[in-house]
Design an enzyme around this catalytic site. Sequence first.
Site, PDB file in Angstrom:
ATOM      1  N   ARG A 155      78.942  87.414 -39.657  1.00  0.00           N
ATOM      2  CA  ARG A 155      79.318  88.682 -39.032  1.00  0.00           C
ATOM      3  C   ARG A 155      80.644  88.538 -38.296  1.00  0.00           C
ATOM      4  NH1 ARG A 155      75.108  91.762 -40.000  1.00  0.00           N
ATOM      5  NH2 ARG A 155      73.057  90.760 -40.079  1.00  0.00           N
ATOM      6  N   HIS A 171      89.675  85.535 -46.757  1.00  0.00           N
ATOM      7  CA  HIS A 171      88.395  86.173 -46.428  1.00  0.00           C
ATOM      8  C   HIS A 171      88.400  87.601 -46.905  1.00  0.00           C
ATOM      9  CE1 HIS A 171      91.136  86.558 -42.982  1.00  0.00           C
ATOM     10  NE2 HIS A 171      90.579  87.739 -42.757  1.00  0.00           N
TER      11      HIS A 171
HETATM   12  P1  AMP Z   1      92.155  89.396 -40.612  1.00  0.00           P
HETATM   13  O1  AMP Z   1      92.993  90.262 -39.723  1.00  0.00           O
HETATM   14  O2  AMP Z   1      91.889  90.022 -41.958  1.00  0.00           O
HETATM   15  O3  AMP Z   1      92.690  87.982 -40.704  1.00  0.00           O
HETATM   16  O4  AMP Z   1      90.724  89.357 -39.940  1.00  0.00           O
HETATM   17  C1  AMP Z   1      90.257  88.298 -39.175  1.00  0.00           C
HETATM   18  C2  AMP Z   1      88.921  88.732 -38.632  1.00  0.00           C
HETATM   19  O5  AMP Z   1      88.258  87.591 -38.136  1.00  0.00           O
HETATM   20  C3  AMP Z   1      88.984  89.759 -37.493  1.00  0.00           C
HETATM   21  O6  AMP Z   1      88.270  90.921 -37.884  1.00  0.00           O
HETATM   22  C4  AMP Z   1      88.316  89.021 -36.334  1.00  0.00           C
HETATM   23  O7  AMP Z   1      87.526  89.879 -35.531  1.00  0.00           O
HETATM   24  C5  AMP Z   1      87.487  87.993 -37.050  1.00  0.00           C
HETATM   25  N1  AMP Z   1      87.177  86.779 -36.296  1.00  0.00           N
HETATM   26  C6  AMP Z   1      88.033  86.006 -35.587  1.00  0.00           C
HETATM   27  N2  AMP Z   1      87.395  84.947 -35.061  1.00  0.00           N
HETATM   28  C7  AMP Z   1      86.116  85.058 -35.451  1.00  0.00           C
HETATM   29  C8  AMP Z   1      84.952  84.262 -35.227  1.00  0.00           C
HETATM   30  N3  AMP Z   1      84.978  83.138 -34.500  1.00  0.00           N
HETATM   31  N4  AMP Z   1      83.765  84.663 -35.783  1.00  0.00           N
HETATM   32  C9  AMP Z   1      83.730  85.795 -36.517  1.00  0.00           C
HETATM   33  N5  AMP Z   1      84.794  86.588 -36.768  1.00  0.00           N
HETATM   34  C10 AMP Z   1      85.971  86.214 -36.237  1.00  0.00           C
END
Ligand code: AMP
Length: 117
Positions: free
Chosen positions: A31, A103
């Site tokens: 999540r 991701h």
């Molecule tokens: P992006 O901008 O596509 O690189 O999205 C990165 C996502 O990772 C964001 O939606 C963050 O909220 C999420 N994120 C960052 N650190 C964590 C974590 N430790 N666990 C879960 N999600 C994370």
Amino acid sequence: MYDPKNIFARILRGEIPCDKVYEDDFVLAFRDIAPKAPVHILVIPKGAYSDLIDFSTHASGAEIEGFFRAVSKIAAEQGIVGDGFRSIANTGDHGGQEVPHFHLHLLGGAPIGPMVS
Ligand code: AMP
């Protein structure tokens, strides 16, 4: 160049926890820590790929198949297939990518709204 210190690499190594929803030989799904929808899952490959282009260029056929087969299983398990959902792969600076490990965001559980706002 892949940065092995990125936060998703650390999650894969078990150095920091995550709210895991699925794992197999090819992917880990958990999540999002700051959910933007009732269901907000991140699906990441276990291999070291920095973004969608790195993954789609350099991953093996088995890794690519494993990744997308897992996405369909996860979406079904999360109950978002019937009503639909959005999948997003932010890529690079203009794509707003924050974490440099490939991701796929899966967002669902309610109408997600305009594609770009
Ligand atoms: P992006 O901008 O596509 O690189 O999205 C990165 C996502 O990772 C964001 O939606 C963050 O909220 C999420 N994120 C960052 N650190 C964590 C974590 N430790 N666990 C879960 N999600 C994370």
